[in-house]
Design a protein around this motif. Structure first.
Motif, PDB file in Angstrom:
ATOM      1  N   UNK A  29       2.429 -11.069 -71.077  1.00 34.83           N
ATOM      2  CA  UNK A  29       1.683  -9.822 -71.181  1.00 34.83           C
ATOM      3  C   UNK A  29       2.043  -8.881 -70.031  1.00 34.83           C
ATOM      4  N   UNK A  30       2.022  -9.395 -68.805  1.00 38.87           N
ATOM      5  CA  UNK A  30       2.354  -8.560 -67.638  1.00 38.87           C
ATOM      6  C   UNK A  30       3.776  -8.013 -67.740  1.00 38.87           C
ATOM      7  N   UNK A  31       4.709  -8.869 -68.123  1.00 37.11           N
ATOM      8  CA  UNK A  31       6.111  -8.475 -68.222  1.00 37.11           C
ATOM      9  C   UNK A  31       6.295  -7.380 -69.268  1.00 37.11           C
ATOM     10  N   UNK A  32       5.619  -7.531 -70.402  1.00 35.50           N
ATOM     11  CA  UNK A  32       5.729  -6.525 -71.472  1.00 35.50           C
ATOM     12  C   UNK A  32       5.030  -5.219 -71.114  1.00 35.50           C
ATOM     13  N   UNK A  33       4.091  -5.248 -70.179  1.00 30.15           N
ATOM     14  CA  UNK A  33       3.410  -4.043 -69.715  1.00 30.15           C
ATOM     15  C   UNK A  33       4.178  -3.359 -68.584  1.00 30.15           C
ATOM     16  N   UNK A  34       5.252  -3.979 -68.134  1.00 29.88           N
ATOM     17  CA  UNK A  34       6.062  -3.393 -67.067  1.00 29.88           C
ATOM     18  C   UNK A  34       5.603  -3.766 -65.673  1.00 29.88           C
ATOM     19  N   UNK A  35       4.641  -4.658 -65.569  1.00 27.46           N
ATOM     20  CA  UNK A  35       4.155  -5.081 -64.243  1.00 27.46           C
ATOM     21  C   UNK A  35       5.144  -6.070 -63.629  1.00 27.46           C
ATOM     22  N   UNK A  36       5.158  -6.107 -62.325  1.00 26.44           N
ATOM     23  CA  UNK A  36       6.031  -7.065 -61.655  1.00 26.44           C
ATOM     24  C   UNK A  36       5.334  -8.419 -61.613  1.00 26.44           C
ATOM     25  N   UNK A  37       6.128  -9.459 -61.686  1.00 22.21           N
ATOM     26  CA  UNK A  37       5.590 -10.813 -61.673  1.00 22.21           C
ATOM     27  C   UNK A  37       5.350 -11.274 -60.240  1.00 22.21           C
ATOM     28  N   UNK A  38       4.475 -12.265 -60.058  1.00 19.53           N
ATOM     29  CA  UNK A  38       4.232 -12.766 -58.700  1.00 19.53           C
ATOM     30  C   UNK A  38       5.524 -13.267 -58.065  1.00 19.53           C
ATOM     31  N   UNK A  39       5.690 -13.004 -56.773  1.00 19.65           N
ATOM     32  CA  UNK A  39       6.905 -13.400 -56.088  1.00 19.65           C
ATOM     33  C   UNK A  39       6.681 -14.612 -55.190  1.00 19.65           C
ATOM     34  N   UNK A  40       5.504 -15.186 -55.266  1.00 26.93           N
ATOM     35  CA  UNK A  40       5.188 -16.328 -54.411  1.00 26.93           C
ATOM     36  C   UNK A  40       5.903 -17.589 -54.888  1.00 26.93           C
ATOM     37  N   UNK A  41       5.801 -18.611 -54.064  1.00 24.51           N
ATOM     38  CA  UNK A  41       6.393 -19.880 -54.445  1.00 24.51           C
ATOM     39  C   UNK A  41       6.792 -20.709 -53.245  1.00 24.51           C
ATOM     40  N   UNK A  42       7.616 -20.138 -52.383  1.00 24.75           N
ATOM     41  CA  UNK A  42       8.115 -20.883 -51.229  1.00 24.75           C
ATOM     42  C   UNK A  42       6.967 -21.246 -50.295  1.00 24.75           C
ATOM     43  N   UNK A  43       6.092 -20.296 -50.044  1.00 28.55           N
ATOM     44  CA  UNK A  43       4.964 -20.556 -49.141  1.00 28.55           C
ATOM     45  C   UNK A  43       4.096 -21.674 -49.698  1.00 28.55           C
ATOM     46  N   UNK A  44       3.835 -21.622 -51.002  1.00 30.22           N
ATOM     47  CA  UNK A  44       3.039 -22.676 -51.619  1.00 30.22           C
ATOM     48  C   UNK A  44       3.732 -24.027 -51.482  1.00 30.22           C
ATOM     49  N   UNK A  45       5.017 -24.067 -51.731  1.00 26.68           N
ATOM     50  CA  UNK A  45       5.763 -25.322 -51.628  1.00 26.68           C
ATOM     51  C   UNK A  45       5.676 -25.929 -50.242  1.00 26.68           C
ATOM     52  N   UNK A  46       5.776 -25.089 -49.222  1.00 26.82           N
ATOM     53  CA  UNK A  46       5.672 -25.578 -47.841  1.00 26.82           C
ATOM     54  C   UNK A  46       4.256 -26.052 -47.513  1.00 26.82           C
ATOM     55  N   UNK A  47       3.263 -25.315 -47.964  1.00 24.82           N
ATOM     56  CA  UNK A  47       1.873 -25.722 -47.727  1.00 24.82           C
ATOM     57  C   UNK A  47       1.581 -27.021 -48.473  1.00 24.82           C
TER      58      UNK A  47
END
Length: 160
Positions: A26-44
């Protein structure tokens, strides 16, 4: 406390993954940017898993009646932590797994493709949380055959 059923973790992962995939689409089709997180979560997740493993080592020492600062109440708390860790890991595995699959499906988009490695780090972290939780749960389980862990009504308390 009964052991975690793998089907519960799989269902958590799949349900959260499907809901996340629908939201991402839904977000992608509305033109919104997707969350860029990931690395921080992996380290935590790695830090949380290591700390939980350290606590489980002290529970193991307590069960072996070796010297440790861990009490029976603390061991029960670590057992509860293991349950929370595996369930939370499964939820995040669904969340970041859906993002990873979404990016793989849309790999032609260079902006999305550059975030794939971050999502993979998060998936690894979430998987580590699930596995750590399950392992700690096994460590915290008291063997019902252990005569020291059972108390009978006719037993006399040991002298303090």
């Amino acid at each position: 406390m009964s052991h975690t059923k793998p089907v519960v973790l799989v269902l958590l992962t799949v349900v959260v993954g499907c809901l996340s995939a629908a939201l991402l689409n839904f977000l992608y089709n509305q033109g919104a940017s997707l969350p860029r997180d990931g690395v921080e979560f992996g380290l935590v997740a790695l830090i949380i898993s290591l700390l939980s493993g350290w606590l489980a080592a002290h529970v193991h020492r307590l069960k072996k009646r070796q010297e440790t600062w861990m009490s029976a109440v603390g061991a029960a708390r670590v057992a509860a932590l293991s349950l929370a860790l595996s369930h939370t890991g499964a939820i995040f595995l669904g969340y970041f797994g859906a993002q990873s699959i979404f990016i793989l499906v849309n790999l032609g988009n260079d902006a999305l493709a550059e975030t794939l490695w971050r999502k993979i780090v998060a998936v690894i972290g979430a998987t580590l949380m699930v596995l750590t939780g399950l392992i700690i749960e096994k460590i915290c389980t008291i063997d019902p055959e252990d005569p020291k862990s059972q108390s009978s009504s006719g037993a006399t308390p040991e002298a303090a």
